[in-house]
Design an enzyme around this catalytic site. Structure first.
Site, PDB file in Angstrom:
ATOM      1  N   GLU A 235      -5.047   1.696   2.961  1.00 45.95           N
ATOM      2  CA  GLU A 235      -4.930   0.623   3.897  1.00 45.95           C
ATOM      3  C   GLU A 235      -4.827   0.992   5.309  1.00 45.95           C
ATOM      4  O   GLU A 235      -5.448   0.230   6.089  1.00 45.95           O
ATOM      5  CB  GLU A 235      -3.564  -0.289   3.618  1.00 45.95           C
ATOM      6  CG  GLU A 235      -3.520  -1.606   4.018  1.00 45.95           C
ATOM      7  CD  GLU A 235      -2.915  -1.676   5.654  1.00 45.95           C
ATOM      8  OE1 GLU A 235      -2.601  -2.452   6.069  1.00 45.95           O
ATOM      9  OE2 GLU A 235      -2.261  -0.437   5.900  1.00 45.95           O
ATOM     10  N   GLU A 236      -4.126   2.236   5.680  1.00 43.90           N
ATOM     11  CA  GLU A 236      -4.026   2.387   6.875  1.00 43.90           C
ATOM     12  C   GLU A 236      -5.389   3.022   7.526  1.00 43.90           C
ATOM     13  O   GLU A 236      -5.449   3.143   8.871  1.00 43.90           O
ATOM     14  CB  GLU A 236      -2.877   3.994   7.084  1.00 43.90           C
ATOM     15  CG  GLU A 236      -1.620   3.186   6.725  1.00 43.90           C
ATOM     16  CD  GLU A 236      -1.101   2.116   7.657  1.00 43.90           C
ATOM     17  OE1 GLU A 236      -1.686   2.119   8.891  1.00 43.90           O
ATOM     18  OE2 GLU A 236       0.040   2.120   7.578  1.00 43.90           O
TER      19      GLU A 236
ATOM     20  N   ASP B  37      -0.094   4.326   1.099  1.00 40.24           N
ATOM     21  CA  ASP B  37      -0.427   5.387   1.958  1.00 40.24           C
ATOM     22  C   ASP B  37       0.340   5.215   3.356  1.00 40.24           C
ATOM     23  O   ASP B  37       0.815   4.083   3.754  1.00 40.24           O
ATOM     24  CB  ASP B  37      -1.980   5.303   2.273  1.00 40.24           C
ATOM     25  CG  ASP B  37      -2.519   4.108   2.922  1.00 40.24           C
ATOM     26  OD1 ASP B  37      -1.864   3.139   2.682  1.00 40.24           O
ATOM     27  OD2 ASP B  37      -3.194   4.332   3.982  1.00 40.24           O
TER      28      ASP B  37
ATOM     29  N   ASP C 195       6.136   1.663   6.347  1.00 36.62           N
ATOM     30  CA  ASP C 195       4.839   1.009   6.056  1.00 36.62           C
ATOM     31  C   ASP C 195       3.957   1.768   5.464  1.00 36.62           C
ATOM     32  O   ASP C 195       3.216   2.795   5.829  1.00 36.62           O
ATOM     33  CB  ASP C 195       4.162   1.005   7.766  1.00 36.62           C
ATOM     34  CG  ASP C 195       2.729   0.460   7.665  1.00 36.62           C
ATOM     35  OD1 ASP C 195       2.535  -0.182   6.726  1.00 36.62           O
ATOM     36  OD2 ASP C 195       2.406   0.408   8.991  1.00 36.62           O
TER      37      ASP C 195
ATOM     38  N   ASP D 110       4.257  -6.299   3.780  1.00 31.04           N
ATOM     39  CA  ASP D 110       3.948  -5.235   4.966  1.00 31.04           C
ATOM     40  C   ASP D 110       4.321  -5.666   6.241  1.00 31.04           C
ATOM     41  O   ASP D 110       3.463  -5.724   7.147  1.00 31.04           O
ATOM     42  CB  ASP D 110       2.563  -5.234   4.688  1.00 31.04           C
ATOM     43  CG  ASP D 110       1.795  -3.699   5.445  1.00 31.04           C
ATOM     44  OD1 ASP D 110       2.943  -2.991   5.720  1.00 31.04           O
ATOM     45  OD2 ASP D 110       0.814  -3.678   5.463  1.00 31.04           O
TER      46      ASP D 110
ATOM     47  N   HIS E 257       0.778  -1.320  -0.004  1.00 29.95           N
ATOM     48  CA  HIS E 257      -0.085   0.222  -0.008  1.00 29.95           C
ATOM     49  C   HIS E 257       0.934   1.269  -0.024  1.00 29.95           C
ATOM     50  O   HIS E 257       1.905   1.472   0.555  1.00 29.95           O
ATOM     51  CB  HIS E 257      -0.883   0.086   1.195  1.00 29.95           C
ATOM     52  CG  HIS E 257      -0.378  -0.002   2.413  1.00 29.95           C
ATOM     53  ND1 HIS E 257      -0.311   1.207   3.285  1.00 29.95           N
ATOM     54  CD2 HIS E 257       0.029  -0.802   3.484  1.00 29.95           C
ATOM     55  CE1 HIS E 257       0.427   0.906   4.456  1.00 29.95           C
ATOM     56  NE2 HIS E 257       0.380  -0.400   4.651  1.00 29.95           N
TER      57      HIS E 257
ATOM     58  N   HIS F  37       4.561   3.810  12.248  1.00 31.01           N
ATOM     59  CA  HIS F  37       3.904   4.779  13.002  1.00 31.01           C
ATOM     60  C   HIS F  37       4.342   5.672  13.855  1.00 31.01           C
ATOM     61  O   HIS F  37       3.683   6.461  14.589  1.00 31.01           O
ATOM     62  CB  HIS F  37       2.469   4.158  13.534  1.00 31.01           C
ATOM     63  CG  HIS F  37       1.673   3.327  12.567  1.00 31.01           C
ATOM     64  ND1 HIS F  37       0.263   2.914  12.670  1.00 31.01           N
ATOM     65  CD2 HIS F  37       2.124   2.888  11.175  1.00 31.01           C
ATOM     66  CE1 HIS F  37      -0.156   2.358  11.816  1.00 31.01           C
ATOM     67  NE2 HIS F  37       0.864   2.167  10.820  1.00 31.01           N
TER      68      HIS F  37
END
Length: 419
Positions: free
Chosen positions: A180-181, A85, A146, A203, A83, A386
């Site tokens: 995705e997030e 994003d 990520d 991922d 992904h 994150h």
């Protein structure tokens, strides 16, 4: 096979992370932020430059591309997915990646916020990375590994396969998703267009890790309707929905059933957002359990708490709505053991020690598995995701590229000769 190959994953990654692709959990559009398409368009250009002539981005921001088969065997079509994003948890704007060559084990102080310090005591995985080249952000943003690490690794693997025709493989489909997030990564994916039999998301974390199990997940929304009147004349009339919401939150268990008190295969009930005024208040929860039946038990437990609190406010009313988010992909993968077994073999061929893990979360692969594409999760090298201390090893990224290539070749080896 890789001795004379110049890996491009890290160079791609350093470019990709500087493009802000943060998704927006409060947006009703798809993608939830148009800026995600900035990276998606770049990927299409790079894929076409490699020779993937059908590379395209659709109106929703999904990128599809094909690496054509170069074998005369019948081989299932495999998809590799990541992904574009990044998470809303920390800023993704103005990311300044820093390459720390040949990490020596000492603390890494991030220059733009010297309170952000990467220490082995806090991140034991760093011990494995002594001598590696490590990439961090500068201290004021997340890095974005990520899942831009997964994106870069898939792009590099595509580059390898397109320039090394001696590496035999079947038809390979590439899929890069937005959102995705924020739980919308597969909302608009076109499974007919994708046209693949099995898939792998890139991922994951530690080099050598393979995840074939996720949480099952639901969202729960509690809406509380109070009774509103002028506060100057509210005695025995007003029922404040915000105070009821506070009572509900205060009644949740403190020593169990929360993310901060659980680990391993333990599930939880987690309030993620509170909004409202005195007349009406909303609490959004996420509920997680590795056993799908366990979700209902936790949701019933939450309902019991709400009903207990509401007994103290007989004039107020409430609504409780449950929404399915995703399910444990192991329920599907156990029906197709070769998908995981081939991934295990690919990791070992890359010279890594296999580490089977269960994800205390979900991936696009969770949903894709139940949409007809059995899809475990491979490592991408992501660490401290994150957060402003996010980091990744260049060498781990290169091993992910090797694993993708080996995996494509293993599927071809197991294929049947035509005719």
């Amino acid at each position: 096979m890789f001795a004379n190959y110049t890996f491009t994953a890290a160079d791609r990654f350093l470019r990709y992370v500087q493009i802000d692709t943060q998704s927006n959990p409060l947006s009703g559009t798809q993608p939830t932020s148009e800026k995600q398409k900035d990276l998606s368009r770049l990927l299409v250009d790079e894929l076409k430059a490699m020779g993937l002539a059908d590379a395209e981005i659709d109106e929703w921001g999904y990128v599809y591309a094909t690496i054509p088969s170069n074998t005369n065997k019948d081989v299932p079509t495999i998809c590799f997915c990541a992904h574009v994003d990044t998470a809303p948890d920390a800023s993704g704007s103005g990311v300044k990646p820093i390459l720390h060559k040949s990490y020596n084990g000492e603390d890494i102080v991030l220059p733009d916020d010297k309170t952000q310090v990467l220490r082995k005591a806090d991140f034991p995985y760093l011990e494995r990375l002594i001598g590696h080249d490590i990439i961090t952000a500068s201290g004021t943003t997340l890095l974005g590994s990520d899942d831009k690490a997964g994106v870069a690794e898939i792009m590099d693997a595509a580059n390898f396969l397109m320039t090394h025709p001696d590496a035999k493989h079947g038809k390979i489909r590439l899929l890069f998703t937005p959102d995705e997030e924020v739980g919308k990564g597969t909302a608009k994916v076109d499974m007919k267009k994708l046209d693949a039999h099995f898939g792998y998301t890139l991922d994951g974390g530690d080099a050598g890790s393979l995840e074939d199990e996720t949480f099952s997940a639901d969202g729960v929304q509690l809406i509380i309707h109070g009774v509103i009147t002028h506060p100057g004349y509210a005695k025995d009339k007003m029922v404040n929905a915000l105070k009821i919401a506070g009572d509900v939150l205060a009644s949740l268990p403190r020593a169990e059933l929360s993310p901060e008190t659980t680990e391993s295969k333990q599930g939880f009930i987690h309030p993620v957002r509170v909004d409202g005024i005195a007349e009406k208040a909303t609490i959004d929860f996420i509920v997680r359990d590795f056993v799908t039946d366990g979700l209902k038990k936790k949701e019933d437990f939450l309902l019991g708490i709400v009903e207990m609190v509401m007994e103290n406010y007989p004039a107020a009313k409430f609504e409780l709505a449950v929404t399915e988010q995703y399910r444990n992909m192991k329920e599907v993968l156990d029906q197709h053991p070769q998908v995981v077994n081939f991934a295990k073999e690919a990791i070992e061929r890359s010279g890594l020690k296999l580490k089977m893990e269960s994800i205390r979360g979900g991936t696009d692969g969770s949903r894709l598995s139940f949409m007809g594409l059995p899809c475990p999760n491979l490592f991408a090298g992501e660490q401290a995701i994150h957060s402003k201390l996010e980091f990744i090893s260049v060498q781990d990224m290169n091993k992910a590229v090797e694993t993708i290539v080996h995996l494509a070749m293993i599927w071809e080896e197991k294929g049947e000769q035509k005719g």
